[in-house]
Design a protein around this motif. Sequence first.
Motif, PDB file in Angstrom:
ATOM      1  N   UNK A 203       0.855  -1.198   0.000  1.00  0.00           N
ATOM      2  CA  UNK A 203       0.000   0.000   0.000  1.00  0.00           C
ATOM      3  C   UNK A 203       0.889   1.246   0.000  1.00  0.00           C
ATOM      4  N   UNK A 204       0.286   2.382  -0.258  1.00  0.00           N
ATOM      5  CA  UNK A 204       0.985   3.660  -0.166  1.00  0.00           C
ATOM      6  C   UNK A 204       0.363   4.535   0.907  1.00  0.00           C
ATOM      7  N   UNK A 205       1.203   5.257   1.657  1.00  0.00           N
ATOM      8  CA  UNK A 205       0.745   6.186   2.682  1.00  0.00           C
ATOM      9  C   UNK A 205       1.505   7.496   2.536  1.00  0.00           C
ATOM     10  N   UNK A 206       0.910   8.574   3.054  1.00  0.00           N
ATOM     11  CA  UNK A 206       1.457   9.910   2.823  1.00  0.00           C
ATOM     12  C   UNK A 206       2.449  10.364   3.886  1.00  0.00           C
ATOM     13  N   UNK A 207       2.411   9.797   5.088  1.00  0.00           N
ATOM     14  CA  UNK A 207       3.278  10.259   6.178  1.00  0.00           C
ATOM     15  C   UNK A 207       3.925   9.077   6.884  1.00  0.00           C
ATOM     16  N   UNK A 208       5.074   9.302   7.544  1.00  0.00           N
ATOM     17  CA  UNK A 208       5.681   8.224   8.322  1.00  0.00           C
ATOM     18  C   UNK A 208       4.747   7.654   9.384  1.00  0.00           C
ATOM     19  N   UNK A 209       3.991   8.510  10.041  1.00  0.00           N
ATOM     20  CA  UNK A 209       3.068   8.028  11.080  1.00  0.00           C
ATOM     21  C   UNK A 209       2.027   7.082  10.492  1.00  0.00           C
ATOM     22  N   UNK A 210       1.496   7.424   9.325  1.00  0.00           N
ATOM     23  CA  UNK A 210       0.508   6.553   8.683  1.00  0.00           C
ATOM     24  C   UNK A 210       1.125   5.204   8.314  1.00  0.00           C
ATOM     25  N   UNK A 211       2.392   5.226   7.899  1.00  0.00           N
ATOM     26  CA  UNK A 211       3.073   3.971   7.568  1.00  0.00           C
ATOM     27  C   UNK A 211       3.178   3.070   8.796  1.00  0.00           C
ATOM     28  N   UNK A 212       3.631   3.632   9.914  1.00  0.00           N
ATOM     29  CA  UNK A 212       3.781   2.836  11.134  1.00  0.00           C
ATOM     30  C   UNK A 212       2.441   2.314  11.617  1.00  0.00           C
ATOM     31  N   UNK A 213       1.413   3.141  11.551  1.00  0.00           N
ATOM     32  CA  UNK A 213       0.085   2.712  11.994  1.00  0.00           C
ATOM     33  C   UNK A 213      -0.441   1.583  11.116  1.00  0.00           C
ATOM     34  N   UNK A 214      -0.205   1.690   9.803  1.00  0.00           N
ATOM     35  CA  UNK A 214      -0.667   0.626   8.908  1.00  0.00           C
ATOM     36  C   UNK A 214       0.063  -0.685   9.199  1.00  0.00           C
ATOM     37  N   UNK A 215       1.366  -0.624   9.415  1.00  0.00           N
ATOM     38  CA  UNK A 215       2.116  -1.843   9.720  1.00  0.00           C
ATOM     39  C   UNK A 215       1.631  -2.475  11.021  1.00  0.00           C
ATOM     40  N   UNK A 216       1.315  -1.649  12.001  1.00  0.00           N
ATOM     41  CA  UNK A 216       0.800  -2.194  13.270  1.00  0.00           C
ATOM     42  C   UNK A 216      -0.511  -2.947  13.058  1.00  0.00           C
ATOM     43  N   UNK A 217      -1.330  -2.458  12.172  1.00  0.00           N
ATOM     44  CA  UNK A 217      -2.627  -3.067  11.944  1.00  0.00           C
ATOM     45  C   UNK A 217      -2.657  -4.109  10.844  1.00  0.00           C
ATOM     46  N   UNK A 218      -1.533  -4.326  10.164  1.00  0.00           N
ATOM     47  CA  UNK A 218      -1.524  -5.245   9.026  1.00  0.00           C
ATOM     48  C   UNK A 218      -1.784  -6.689   9.469  1.00  0.00           C
ATOM     49  N   UNK A 219      -2.683  -7.355   8.752  1.00  0.00           N
ATOM     50  CA  UNK A 219      -2.957  -8.766   8.977  1.00  0.00           C
ATOM     51  C   UNK A 219      -2.947  -9.462   7.620  1.00  0.00           C
ATOM     52  N   UNK A 220      -2.095 -10.456   7.439  1.00  0.00           N
ATOM     53  CA  UNK A 220      -2.039 -11.134   6.142  1.00  0.00           C
ATOM     54  C   UNK A 220      -3.339 -11.863   5.850  1.00  0.00           C
ATOM     55  N   UNK A 221      -3.758 -11.822   4.599  1.00  0.00           N
ATOM     56  CA  UNK A 221      -4.993 -12.508   4.222  1.00  0.00           C
ATOM     57  C   UNK A 221      -4.763 -13.993   4.009  1.00  0.00           C
ATOM     58  N   UNK A 222      -3.499 -14.357   3.754  1.00  0.00           N
ATOM     59  CA  UNK A 222      -3.181 -15.771   3.559  1.00  0.00           C
ATOM     60  C   UNK A 222      -3.429 -16.189   2.125  1.00  0.00           C
TER      61      UNK A 222
END
Length: 232
Positions: A203-222
């Motif tokens: 995915x693409x995000x606009x700020x470093x904070x958004x990147x870190x938040x997305x990684x924290x919430x990422x769940x692989x679909x498998x």
Amino acid sequence: MTTPPTKICVLCSTGDGHSPAHLEAARSLARLMHTNSIHLVYGAGTSGMMGELARTLVALSGPDSVRGIIPQGIIRYERPGAAVDQVELRLGGLDGAQQSDKSDLLRESEYGRTTVVQDMHTRKKMMAREVMDGGPGSGFIGLSGGFGTMDELMEFVTWNQLGVHDKGVCLLNVEGFWDGVLSWLNHAIKAGFIRDDAQGILVGKETPRECLEWLRGYRPSGTGMDQKLEDA
């Protein structure tokens, strides 16, 4: 049992780029990683965005917060300096240097702990292993870069699809740098070349904070695949 630190592998250029926004993005990401006690895994370059990222985090969190991994054959290009020939001579392939010598020659007090490996593929596998061993929120972030950055990004995306790892890959889209890649991604999805279960890996995000938040919430679909890192 102690939870390991979050580890983020940041992929980026050893160049500065024409816009000062690229270097500032590297500094901003490093400051946010320090605030959140996140460790950096990176390509061990000392110039451009790579160098700025590592220097900033080491200055704030210390050299143990940064793990650089570099193939021996490109030390002279990505770590320019008077000691390069001594590094290659004393390492003698991967051993042969005392730890204190290695630390001084590779300027670890400025750029973090550095591992010299034999080739580019070993570098990527070691980067992936570091991230896989990290705590919650670990993953990959792509800052602006060229061919090398793209090569590493797409390999880590593919390894997720193959089941080698289960970490997300996020593009920090500074001044629209990744717009073309994100457009291609959407086109490939619509054209049926990226499966539904793999669409959320990158995915693409606009700020470093958004990147870190997305990684924290990422769940692989498998994706149903389970290739091992050793076989990648």
